[in-house]
Design a protein around this motif. Structure first.
Motif, mmCIF file in Angstrom:
data_model
loop_
_atom_site.group_PDB
_atom_site.id
_atom_site.type_symbol
_atom_site.label_atom_id
_atom_site.label_comp_id
_atom_site.label_asym_id
_atom_site.label_seq_id
_atom_site.Cartn_x
_atom_site.Cartn_y
_atom_site.Cartn_z
ATOM 1 N N GLY A 1 -72.750 26.604 109.061
ATOM 2 C CA GLY A 1 -71.573 27.464 109.145
ATOM 3 C C GLY A 1 -70.943 27.692 107.788
ATOM 4 N N ARG A 2 -70.290 28.823 107.666
ATOM 5 C CA ARG A 2 -69.589 29.180 106.430
ATOM 6 C C ARG A 2 -68.350 28.316 106.260
ATOM 7 N NH1 ARG A 2 -70.426 35.228 105.179
ATOM 8 N NH2 ARG A 2 -72.312 35.627 106.358
ATOM 9 N N GLY B 1 -72.029 28.311 103.146
ATOM 10 C CA GLY B 1 -71.975 29.401 102.178
ATOM 11 C C GLY B 1 -71.947 30.757 102.861
ATOM 12 N N PRO B 2 -71.626 31.785 102.086
ATOM 13 C CA PRO B 2 -71.459 33.130 102.650
ATOM 14 C C PRO B 2 -72.757 33.912 102.848
ATOM 15 C CG PRO B 2 -70.933 33.155 100.325
ATOM 16 C CD PRO B 2 -71.220 31.718 100.684
ATOM 17 N N ALA C 1 -66.030 26.398 113.323
ATOM 18 C CA ALA C 1 -64.975 25.898 114.200
ATOM 19 C C ALA C 1 -63.918 25.140 113.397
ATOM 20 C CB ALA C 1 -65.563 25.008 115.289
ATOM 21 N N VAL C 2 -64.349 24.426 112.368
ATOM 22 C CA VAL C 2 -63.397 23.731 111.489
ATOM 23 C C VAL C 2 -62.680 24.744 110.603
ATOM 24 C CG1 VAL C 2 -63.162 22.049 109.614
ATOM 25 C CG2 VAL C 2 -64.710 21.577 111.527
ATOM 26 N N ARG C 3 -63.441 25.632 110.005
ATOM 27 C CA ARG C 3 -62.862 26.648 109.112
ATOM 28 C C ARG C 3 -61.770 27.451 109.811
ATOM 29 N NH1 ARG C 3 -66.103 32.011 108.142
ATOM 30 N NH2 ARG C 3 -65.151 32.300 110.186
ATOM 31 N N GLU D 1 -60.718 19.033 110.838
ATOM 32 C CA GLU D 1 -61.705 18.408 109.950
ATOM 33 C C GLU D 1 -61.879 16.927 110.295
ATOM 34 O OE1 GLU D 1 -62.470 18.345 105.224
ATOM 35 O OE2 GLU D 1 -60.547 17.531 105.878
ATOM 36 N N LYS D 2 -60.790 16.237 110.556
ATOM 37 C CA LYS D 2 -60.890 14.807 110.860
ATOM 38 C C LYS D 2 -61.649 14.564 112.164
ATOM 39 C CE LYS D 2 -56.418 14.400 113.158
ATOM 40 N NZ LYS D 2 -55.097 13.821 113.149
ATOM 41 N N GLU D 3 -61.598 15.519 113.103
ATOM 42 C CA GLU D 3 -62.363 15.371 114.343
ATOM 43 C C GLU D 3 -63.863 15.453 114.060
ATOM 44 O OE1 GLU D 3 -59.374 17.153 117.732
ATOM 45 O OE2 GLU D 3 -60.350 18.603 116.378
#
Length: 175
Positions: free
Chosen positions: A139-140, A11-12, A111-113, A119-121
């Motif tokens: 993380g956001r 969330g932010p 890191a995904v965002r 995402e699959k990793e």
């Protein structure tokens, strides 16, 4: 623990890392073994006393891509990708070789965002989590797939914040 769950703090709003570090402190207080792997933090610049205090209590801490995401954006994402992949490799090694009751992956969701980890990793990494290990991700911008996969999701939202009134980060409060 017989079963460890997956927790997500996203969330932010302010407080995702703070919540995770509180979990670490509680776990250490119960004689649990804790490891923190963080991304995008600059402890030497921002003086994260929470990390050093936990390290003094026996928490194992590792950092990767130790600059703000905007820095990596300005120079191109290749270096951040390499650094975050090194982080994922380290986490897999920890899963295989060490026995922790709790592992915190601080800012891994960023890191995904930002596309440095697919995402699959990250979801594949969750498949490798030891059954008895509690895994906390912060993380956001958590994806819906990650939220579905988690056992606990806290979506931290800002209702009001003193930053909006021009107050800078305060030692002992924000860092």
């Amino acid at each position: 623990m017989e079963k460890g769950y997956i927790q997500v703090y996203t969330g932010p709003g302010k407080g995702k890392t703070t919540a995770a570090l509180g979990q670490a402190l509680r776990a250490v207080g119960h004689d649990m073994e804790v490891c923190i792997v963080y991304f995008y933090k600059m402890p030497e610049k921002w003086d994260y006393k929470g990390f050093s205090l936990l390290e003094n209590l026996g928490v194992e801490i590792h950092g990767f891509a130790k600059k703000h995401p905007d820095f990596f954006e300005s120079i191109g994402g290749g270096k951040a990708r390499k650094e975050t992949l090194r982080g994922l490799e380290m986490i897999e090694k920890i899963f295989d070789e060490k026995s922790f009751d709790m592992i915190i992956l601080d800012e891994v969701i960023i890191a995904v965002r930002d596309g440095y980890i697919e995402e699959k990793e990250l979801l594949g990494l969750l498949d490798k989590k030891p059954e008895e290990t509690e895994l906390v991700l912060t993380g956001r911008g958590a994806t819906e797939s990650l939220k579905q996969r988690a056992d606990l999701v806290s979506d931290i939202r800002e209702t009001k914040h003193h930053f909006n009134k021009g107050v800078e980060r305060r030692k002992g409060i924000e860092y």
